[in-house]
Design a protein around this motif. Structure first.
Motif, PDB file in Angstrom:
ATOM      1  N   LYS A   1      84.056  44.409 102.783  1.00 57.11           N
ATOM      2  CA  LYS A   1      84.020  42.609 102.662  1.00 57.11           C
ATOM      3  C   LYS A   1      83.780  42.351 101.411  1.00 57.11           C
ATOM      4  O   LYS A   1      84.477  41.099 100.817  1.00 57.11           O
ATOM      5  CB  LYS A   1      83.100  42.187 103.551  1.00 57.11           C
TER       6      LYS A   1
ATOM      7  N   SER B   1      71.381  40.605 101.189  1.00 56.91           N
ATOM      8  CA  SER B   1      72.463  40.843 100.258  1.00 56.91           C
ATOM      9  C   SER B   1      71.945  40.515  98.802  1.00 56.91           C
ATOM     10  O   SER B   1      71.236  39.435  99.036  1.00 56.91           O
ATOM     11  CB  SER B   1      73.788  40.298 100.526  1.00 56.91           C
TER      12      SER B   1
ATOM     13  N   GLY C   1      73.279  45.717 100.301  1.00 54.73           N
ATOM     14  CA  GLY C   1      72.517  44.816  99.763  1.00 54.73           C
ATOM     15  C   GLY C   1      71.954  44.835  98.729  1.00 54.73           C
ATOM     16  O   GLY C   1      71.391  43.884  98.171  1.00 54.73           O
TER      17      GLY C   1
ATOM     18  N   GLU D   1      75.648  51.461 102.786  1.00 52.80           N
ATOM     19  CA  GLU D   1      76.929  50.606 102.626  1.00 52.80           C
ATOM     20  C   GLU D   1      76.712  49.599 101.562  1.00 52.80           C
ATOM     21  O   GLU D   1      77.003  48.592 101.761  1.00 52.80           O
ATOM     22  CB  GLU D   1      77.087  49.834 104.048  1.00 52.80           C
TER      23      GLU D   1
ATOM     24  N   GLY E   1      78.444  47.377  98.891  1.00 48.94           N
ATOM     25  CA  GLY E   1      79.658  46.689  98.561  1.00 48.94           C
ATOM     26  C   GLY E   1      79.707  46.161  96.970  1.00 48.94           C
ATOM     27  O   GLY E   1      80.107  46.537  96.058  1.00 48.94           O
ATOM     28  N   ARG E   2      78.865  45.118  96.952  1.00 45.60           N
ATOM     29  CA  ARG E   2      78.396  44.277  95.743  1.00 45.60           C
ATOM     30  C   ARG E   2      78.210  45.545  94.483  1.00 45.60           C
ATOM     31  O   ARG E   2      78.989  45.444  93.331  1.00 45.60           O
ATOM     32  CB  ARG E   2      77.310  43.477  95.790  1.00 45.60           C
TER      33      ARG E   2
ATOM     34  N   ARG F   1      81.065  31.289  95.411  1.00 50.51           N
ATOM     35  CA  ARG F   1      79.734  31.720  95.318  1.00 50.51           C
ATOM     36  C   ARG F   1      78.592  30.522  94.557  1.00 50.51           C
ATOM     37  O   ARG F   1      77.476  30.556  95.183  1.00 50.51           O
ATOM     38  CB  ARG F   1      79.455  33.138  94.838  1.00 50.51           C
TER      39      ARG F   1
ATOM     40  N   TYR G   1      75.917  29.403  97.374  1.00 47.57           N
ATOM     41  CA  TYR G   1      74.923  30.208  97.309  1.00 47.57           C
ATOM     42  C   TYR G   1      74.194  29.657  96.137  1.00 47.57           C
ATOM     43  O   TYR G   1      72.895  30.411  95.748  1.00 47.57           O
ATOM     44  CB  TYR G   1      74.963  31.686  97.238  1.00 47.57           C
TER      45      TYR G   1
ATOM     46  N   TYR H   1      83.047  39.697  96.694  1.00 52.20           N
ATOM     47  CA  TYR H   1      82.913  38.256  97.134  1.00 52.20           C
ATOM     48  C   TYR H   1      83.562  36.922  96.485  1.00 52.20           C
ATOM     49  O   TYR H   1      83.201  35.966  96.732  1.00 52.20           O
ATOM     50  CB  TYR H   1      81.538  38.080  97.571  1.00 52.20           C
TER      51      TYR H   1
END
Ligand code: LLP
Length: 463
Positions: A96, A240, A278, A320, A322-323, A360, A364, A421
């Motif tokens: 993602k 995250s 995360g 996992e 991602g970022r 973002r 956020y 993202y």
């Protein structure tokens, strides 16, 4: 996502407005290696280069706005995560954050697994040759069609997120004559220190099955009773952009406790736990992320210790990120358009993208840094807000930052750490054309996701 208030006196103006920003760097031309991908440097003329190519050349060839992804950095980060966790653990890249067929091929080559959470991500993964057994399928509301595809493709695991899904996946697997490997996603009740919208392990949110009131234990009971399911473990993802390892430690402890309870009730020792993704990255110089080997050690120590205390065999751990893999590997390149100095406030610098390529900041309150990259400058720092070209005053890319006061229309500026993202959450707001992702490596640049065109827009609009 906190950042210290302005600690030093301003150098460029008598008064600076209220805000949360750090003092300007001593040298605005210096590149903080924490926020830029590994092959980024400045050339003799002061232009930023990535993978040996200057931004001027990249802008000329690919246009702006555009995301430039440092492929060797991406691959190096994959290897760092795989090496840190070693052969007895599994690293699943969270698609993602950013997924494309090229990325899937790099992951496959570097030995990583892949976490997908939609039919679209699954299609991309399979189309680019990721072996199905290396794919984990996530989501709090997978459709029946998505589950069918995941089961028939033979994905390595489906992460079950609700009681309905336990039954749904079991029926579909049985209909296809397979025993689907599954994990159950549990909500461990940890308050992760991050933005509310990206925290996921407190109880009042949509993901997972709560540990606290015995729901998770009941989910395990049901999963173990169904022939179509092969329950291999328990999954927890606490949120995250997290820097503090304490939340992961509590989560690991609670997940291991659940394994012990399962052993006591059912006489089964589940062989795997997944601690999710995360891990935070540096968006500005104030952020201090952990290295993969520190994270791997912290997680494996706590799991080993808790398992010894509970007299459990240590399960195979998976994570996992991602970022933490893709985030630092890319920057967004923009051309400066209009510049509006607002007396006593700040200077608004408009670029040719905005909230359609980076939502973002608006969503956020995320913090980013920015640099003038087409040249260096010895001008005084000026406090700027980098904004987009959308019809919305919240269309902010970088809320507070310093750029040289001689900034001019036509200059190129870059926002680092936009690999995660940004493209994956990009939109067509105001019929903006989503920017391309260009992979750069060893002096070569190639488009891996092309720029949207007006024809693309018109093709979707069937009139
Ligand atoms: N695993 C699961 C089950 C997840 O839900 C996520 C992220 C990850 C792994 C990867 O997390 P990472 O390592 O990338 O932090 N759009 C937000 C982030 C949403 C994250 C959703 N789940 C943002 O831009 O900050």
């Amino acid at each position: 996502m906190s950042r210290s208030a302005h600690p030093a006196g301003p150098r460029h103006a008598d008064v600076l407005p209220e805000g949360h920003y750090s003092a300007p760097a001593d040298d605005l031309n210096a590149l903080d290696e924490k926020v830029w991908s590994r092959t980024v440097t400045r050339d003799a003329d002061g232009a930023l280069t990535v993978g040996g190519i200057t931004v001027a050349r990249l802008a000329e060839e690919f246009g702006t706005p555009a995301y430039f992804l440092d492929e060797s950095d991406f691959r190096a980060r994959c290897r760092a995560w795989a090496d840190a966790f070693g052969p007895d653990a599994d690293v699943f890249y969270a698609g993602k954050a950013f997924l494309s067929r090229a990325v899937v091929r790099w992951l496959t080559e570097e030995g990583l697994n892949l976490d997908v959470c939609s039919g679209g991500e699954l299609t991309t993964a399979l189309d680019a040759g990721m072996p199905a057994e290396r794919i984990a399928f996530h989501g709090n509301n997978k459709t029946v069609a998505e589950i069918e595809r995941a089961v028939t493709a033979g994905v390595g695991r489906i992460v079950l997120d609700s009681f309905q899904e336990i039954v749904r996946v079991a029926h579909i697997a049985q209909r296809h004559g397979v025993r689907q490997r599954v994990q159950i996603r549990v909500t461990v009740g940890v308050e992760a220190h991050t933005h509310e919208f990206i925290a996921t392990a407190h109880e009042d949110q949509k993901f997972g099955i709560a540990l606290a009131d015995g729901q998770a234990a009941e989910a395990v009971r049901r999963a173990l009773s169904l022939d179509g399911l092969d329950l291999i473990g328990v999954h927890s993802h606490i949120g995250s952009q997290i820097f503090d390892m304490a939340g992961f430690e509590v989560s690991a402890r609670r997940v291991v406790q659940l394994l012990a309870e399962i052993r006591d009730e059912h006489g089964v020792e589940l062989p795997e736990i997944d601690l999710g993704g995360g891990l935070g990255i540096a968006y500005t110089s104030d952020d201090d992320p952990r290295e993969p080997h520190e994270i791997a050690k912290a997680l494996s120590d706590i799991v080993t210790r808790e398992c010894e205390a509970a007299k459990l065999r240590t399960p195979r751990i998976s994570v996992e990120p991602g970022r933490a893999i893709v985030g630092p590997t890319a920057f967004t390149l923009y051309e400066v358009g209009t510049i509006k100095p607002l007396a006593g406030l700040r200077t608004y610098v408009s670029v040719d993208g905005g909230m359609s390529d980076n939502i973002r900041t608006a969503l956020y309150d995320a913090e980013y840094s920015v640099a003038l990259v087409s040249r260096t400058s010895d001008a005084e720092p000026m406090l700027v807000r980098v904004v987009g070209k959308h019809c919305e005053s919240g269309d902010i890319v970088v809320k507070d930052a310093f750029l040289p006061a001689d900034l001019a229309p036509g200059d190129l500026i870059a926002v680092p750490a936009t690999g995660a993202y940004c493209r994956s959450m990009a939109s067509n707001y105001n019929h903006a054309l989503r920017p391309p992702v260009v992979a750069v490596r060893d002096g070569e640049a190639r488009v891996i996701v092309r720029r949207e065109t007006e024809e693309d827009l018109l093709r979707l609009d069937v009139g």
